[in-house]
Design a protein around this motif. Structure first.
Motif, mmCIF file in Angstrom:
data_model
loop_
_atom_site.group_PDB
_atom_site.id
_atom_site.type_symbol
_atom_site.label_atom_id
_atom_site.label_comp_id
_atom_site.label_asym_id
_atom_site.label_seq_id
_atom_site.Cartn_x
_atom_site.Cartn_y
_atom_site.Cartn_z
ATOM 1 N N TYR A 127 7.407 -6.887 4.670
ATOM 2 C CA TYR A 127 6.752 -7.780 5.635
ATOM 3 C C TYR A 127 7.705 -8.876 6.100
ATOM 4 C CZ TYR A 127 3.252 -10.741 7.850
ATOM 5 O OH TYR A 127 2.548 -11.482 8.771
ATOM 6 N N PRO A 175 3.197 -1.000 8.346
ATOM 7 C CA PRO A 175 3.333 0.362 7.836
ATOM 8 C C PRO A 175 2.119 1.225 8.208
ATOM 9 C CG PRO A 175 3.852 -1.234 6.134
ATOM 10 C CD PRO A 175 3.279 -2.006 7.272
ATOM 11 N N GLY A 176 2.350 2.250 8.997
ATOM 12 C CA GLY A 176 1.255 3.101 9.437
ATOM 13 C C GLY A 176 0.429 2.512 10.552
ATOM 14 N N ARG A 218 -6.064 -5.749 2.825
ATOM 15 C CA ARG A 218 -5.324 -6.474 1.795
ATOM 16 C C ARG A 218 -5.231 -7.966 2.116
ATOM 17 N NH1 ARG A 218 0.278 -3.967 0.319
ATOM 18 N NH2 ARG A 218 0.081 -5.713 -1.149
ATOM 19 N N SER A 272 -3.618 -2.799 14.900
ATOM 20 C CA SER A 272 -3.720 -1.924 13.742
ATOM 21 C C SER A 272 -2.771 -2.395 12.646
ATOM 22 C CB SER A 272 -3.386 -0.474 14.131
ATOM 23 O OG SER A 272 -3.374 0.347 12.987
ATOM 24 N N GLY A 332 -2.510 -0.793 9.696
ATOM 25 C CA GLY A 332 -2.079 0.345 8.892
ATOM 26 C C GLY A 332 -2.395 0.169 7.418
ATOM 27 N N GLU A 333 -1.364 0.309 6.565
ATOM 28 C CA GLU A 333 -1.544 0.227 5.115
ATOM 29 C C GLU A 333 -1.943 -1.176 4.649
ATOM 30 O OE1 GLU A 333 1.995 1.649 3.225
ATOM 31 O OE2 GLU A 333 2.030 3.513 4.387
ATOM 32 N N TYR A 334 -1.775 -2.173 5.502
ATOM 33 C CA TYR A 334 -2.142 -3.528 5.122
ATOM 34 C C TYR A 334 -3.620 -3.831 5.362
ATOM 35 C CZ TYR A 334 2.876 -4.651 4.910
ATOM 36 O OH TYR A 334 4.213 -4.694 4.596
ATOM 37 N N ASP A 335 -4.328 -2.935 6.024
ATOM 38 C CA ASP A 335 -5.732 -3.162 6.332
ATOM 39 C C ASP A 335 -6.535 -3.371 5.050
ATOM 40 O OD1 ASP A 335 -7.689 -3.542 8.197
ATOM 41 O OD2 ASP A 335 -8.000 -1.429 8.665
ATOM 42 N N GLU A 357 5.734 -9.456 0.290
ATOM 43 C CA GLU A 357 6.437 -8.180 0.188
ATOM 44 C C GLU A 357 7.726 -8.198 1.019
ATOM 45 O OE1 GLU A 357 3.970 -4.872 1.074
ATOM 46 O OE2 GLU A 357 2.541 -5.307 -0.540
#
Length: 221
Positions: free
Chosen positions: A104, A117-118, A93, A86, A88-91, A101
């Motif tokens: 990361y 993240p997430g 991108r 998973s 998370g927020e990077y899915d 970043e």
């Protein structure tokens, strides 16, 4: 007690539109791209995979489509534990953007404890993947299979091999192009996958041309 060996073909799914762009992809669950279907069908025609007795698969559609092209004679057994890590927020991108970043870049310091993240940490994903392989080999041993395939994802396969291989592979050896795989041999142990001995055999399919690691859209140029 170790009773016998089992050959396991660990295969990465074919190309999706996200792979073409170098974007992270987990829960978005895209199908194979038109190119991905054509490329995989051509690969199987020119360099067919060795036959297996059963196919195990991630629940994500790109893996199920891949299994259907490579092993059309088998109905894959689905295990949720074989899904992609998973993000998370990077899915969704681009990997090239995410890697710039500051958050990361903590990955180099935190190692397996780094968490998207997430999403999952690398350690959480590894533990979940190993539980999935426990389920796979338990089913295979119950049916007395000696040759099986697992169709999953690049990170799933690389995390598994990093954690379980007797002799570590280099990053270049671990690199797995879409639609290709690694053949490993597991010495069966009734206690589960993590208790057996895992040995690397060869890249598969035999004779298939493998792109160089530097050609991957996920590798920083």
């Amino acid at each position: 007690m170790i009773s016998r060996t089992m050959d396991i073909s660990l295969i990465r799914h074919g190309w999706t539109e996200y792979n073409h762009r170098g974007a992270y992809c987990c829960d978005l669950d895209p199908p194979l791209s038109v190119y991905g279907v054509r490329d995989l069908a051509l690969l199987c025609k020119e360099h067919p995979y060795e036959p297996v007795e059963q196919v195990y698969c991630s629940p994500l559609i790109r893996c199920q489509m891949t299994a259907g092209i490579i092993y059309p004679q088998h109905e894959p057994v689905i295990f949720n534990q074989l899904r992609e890590m998973s993000f998370g927020e990077y899915d969704g991108r681009l990997a090239s953007e995410v890697k710039k970043e500051p958050y990361y870049q903590q990955q180099e310091v935190l190692g397996d404890l780094f968490r998207m993240p997430g999403g999952e940490s690398f350690q959480e994903a590894t533990d979940r993947i190993k539980r999935g392989l426990d389920l796979v080999v338990k089913d295979a041993m119950e049916h007395q299979y000696s040759r099986i395939a697992v169709v999953s994802h690049s990170l799933v396969i690389s995390r598994l091999l990093r954690a379980c291989l007797e002799t570590p592979l280099t990053p270049a050896q671990l690199f797995l192009p879409n639609g290709m795989g690694h053949l490993v041999q597991w010495q069966c142990d009734e206690k589960g996958f993590s208790h057996g001995r895992l040995t690397y055999i060869a890249p598969i399919p035999e004779g298939g041309k493998r792109p160089d690691m530097s050609d991957s859209p996920y590798i920083s140029k």
